[in-house]
Design a protein around this motif. Structure first.
Motif, PDB file in Angstrom:
ATOM      1  N   ASN A 225      22.314  36.300  15.528  1.00 10.77           N
ATOM      2  CA  ASN A 225      23.770  36.269  15.444  1.00 10.77           C
ATOM      3  C   ASN A 225      24.144  35.380  14.269  1.00 10.77           C
ATOM      4  O   ASN A 225      23.370  34.482  13.933  1.00 10.77           O
ATOM      5  CB  ASN A 225      24.374  35.735  16.751  1.00 10.77           C
TER       6      ASN A 225
ATOM      7  N   HIS B 279      25.527  40.857  16.538  1.00 11.78           N
ATOM      8  CA  HIS B 279      26.770  41.200  17.219  1.00 11.78           C
ATOM      9  C   HIS B 279      27.710  41.943  16.269  1.00 11.78           C
ATOM     10  O   HIS B 279      28.309  42.958  16.635  1.00 11.78           O
ATOM     11  CB  HIS B 279      27.432  39.944  17.767  1.00 11.78           C
ATOM     12  N   ALA B 280      27.820  41.444  15.032  1.00 11.42           N
ATOM     13  CA  ALA B 280      28.703  42.083  14.052  1.00 11.42           C
ATOM     14  C   ALA B 280      28.292  43.530  13.810  1.00 11.42           C
ATOM     15  O   ALA B 280      29.145  44.418  13.704  1.00 11.42           O
ATOM     16  CB  ALA B 280      28.698  41.291  12.749  1.00 11.42           C
TER      17      ALA B 280
ATOM     18  N   ASP C  77      29.152  45.736  16.926  1.00 12.34           N
ATOM     19  CA  ASP C  77      30.600  45.881  17.022  1.00 12.34           C
ATOM     20  C   ASP C  77      31.148  46.790  15.919  1.00 12.34           C
ATOM     21  O   ASP C  77      31.968  47.667  16.170  1.00 12.34           O
ATOM     22  CB  ASP C  77      31.253  44.498  16.958  1.00 12.34           C
TER      23      ASP C  77
ATOM     24  N   ALA D 116      30.214  50.582  16.353  1.00 13.55           N
ATOM     25  CA  ALA D 116      30.727  51.227  17.564  1.00 13.55           C
ATOM     26  C   ALA D 116      32.147  51.750  17.359  1.00 13.55           C
ATOM     27  O   ALA D 116      33.126  51.114  17.733  1.00 13.55           O
ATOM     28  CB  ALA D 116      30.684  50.256  18.742  1.00 13.55           C
TER      29      ALA D 116
ATOM     30  N   LEU E  16      32.015  48.255  25.227  1.00 14.75           N
ATOM     31  CA  LEU E  16      32.413  47.476  24.059  1.00 14.75           C
ATOM     32  C   LEU E  16      33.096  46.176  24.487  1.00 14.75           C
ATOM     33  O   LEU E  16      32.792  45.099  23.954  1.00 14.75           O
ATOM     34  CB  LEU E  16      33.326  48.300  23.140  1.00 14.75           C
TER      35      LEU E  16
ATOM     36  N   MET F 211      30.395  43.865  25.869  1.00 13.70           N
ATOM     37  CA  MET F 211      29.582  43.302  24.800  1.00 13.70           C
ATOM     38  C   MET F 211      30.340  42.193  24.081  1.00 13.70           C
ATOM     39  O   MET F 211      29.800  41.115  23.832  1.00 13.70           O
ATOM     40  CB  MET F 211      29.179  44.388  23.812  1.00 13.70           C
ATOM     41  N   ASN F 212      31.601  42.435  23.764  1.00  8.65           N
ATOM     42  CA  ASN F 212      32.369  41.447  23.016  1.00  8.65           C
ATOM     43  C   ASN F 212      32.715  40.220  23.859  1.00  8.65           C
ATOM     44  O   ASN F 212      32.732  39.109  23.338  1.00  8.65           O
ATOM     45  CB  ASN F 212      33.597  42.088  22.390  1.00  8.65           C
TER      46      ASN F 212
ATOM     47  N   PHE G 149      27.336  38.413  22.757  1.00  4.20           N
ATOM     48  CA  PHE G 149      26.002  38.883  22.367  1.00  4.20           C
ATOM     49  C   PHE G 149      24.981  37.754  22.506  1.00  4.20           C
ATOM     50  O   PHE G 149      24.456  37.237  21.517  1.00  4.20           O
ATOM     51  CB  PHE G 149      26.015  39.452  20.942  1.00  4.20           C
TER      52      PHE G 149
ATOM     53  N   ALA H 287      21.945  46.097  22.395  1.00  2.00           N
ATOM     54  CA  ALA H 287      22.993  47.109  22.286  1.00  2.00           C
ATOM     55  C   ALA H 287      22.341  48.381  21.755  1.00  2.00           C
ATOM     56  O   ALA H 287      21.544  48.329  20.812  1.00  2.00           O
ATOM     57  CB  ALA H 287      24.099  46.659  21.342  1.00  2.00           C
TER      58      ALA H 287
ATOM     59  N   HIS I 177      30.607  51.569   9.044  1.00  2.00           N
ATOM     60  CA  HIS I 177      31.531  51.139  10.097  1.00  2.00           C
ATOM     61  C   HIS I 177      32.036  52.348  10.885  1.00  2.00           C
ATOM     62  O   HIS I 177      32.408  53.365  10.304  1.00  2.00           O
ATOM     63  CB  HIS I 177      32.741  50.408   9.496  1.00  2.00           C
TER      64      HIS I 177
ATOM     65  N   LEU J  91      28.553  53.327  21.201  1.00  2.00           N
ATOM     66  CA  LEU J  91      27.834  52.348  22.017  1.00  2.00           C
ATOM     67  C   LEU J  91      27.554  52.991  23.368  1.00  2.00           C
ATOM     68  O   LEU J  91      28.477  53.315  24.107  1.00  2.00           O
ATOM     69  CB  LEU J  91      28.660  51.072  22.176  1.00  2.00           C
TER      70      LEU J  91
END
Length: 172
Positions: free
Chosen positions: A113, A117-118, A121, A124, A132, A135-136, A140, A146, A159, A164
């Protein structure tokens, strides 16, 4: 004309590491991390995930995490220890995924991290149920996994391209 293949990106944050006086890159796993990493591997195996390729940061904690996860998988994927994953930005991780050969269907990425995580996210664009949000909310944590799916070439990873489909963490 054939349909675009469905691919999987499995994002794993390294297991819990020791806080010590050694350089950050050299930090080993803590006892809890050595317990959680094989459980993450068993979760992947139980979910029917057997990646073709593993991209693993070169840090001690990510290499140890992978070493404890891989015996739990149905088969050992080709593993690349990748210097560029250590302290990688989101853009750098996506660029690395864009280099993956289209011969590869499923990739597991074992990193850190905030990048792990980025990545999950950002990719997804869709998510099943409340995955989602879960996860957020979790931030993470260490040993989190994930699983995202997308169709097309690895060169098309960007992006919002993925869905997910699973999120797991040891204490979640």
């Amino acid at each position: 004309m054939s349909a675009e293949p469905t691919r999987r990106i499995v994002v794993v944050r390294h297991a819990k590491a020791e806080w010590s006086d050694v350089d950050d890159h050299e930090r080993p796993l803590a006892d809890q991390g050595r317990k959680d990493a094989p459980v993450a591997g068993r979760w992947l195996a139980g979910a029917g995930i057997g990646p073709d390729l593993a991209l693993v940061s070169t840090s001690v904690r990510t290499r140890e995490t992978w070493k404890l996860m891989v015996p739990e998988l149905p088969r050992r994927p080709r593993t690349v220890f990748e210097d560029r994953l250590y302290e990688a930005s989101l853009g750098e991780i996506i660029a690395l995924l864009n280099e993956v050969s289209d011969e590869v269907a499923d990739v597991v990425l074992v990193g850190h991290n905030p990048g792990a995580h980025a990545l999950a996210d950002a990719l997804a664009g869709e998510a099943e149920g409340d995955l989602l949000a879960r996860m957020n909310r979790s931030g993470f944590p260490t040993s989190a996994v994930a699983v995202l799916t997308f169709t097309g070439s690895w060169k098309s990873v960007e992006h919002g391209v993925g869905r997910l489909v699973a999120f797991w963490a040891p204490q979640a």
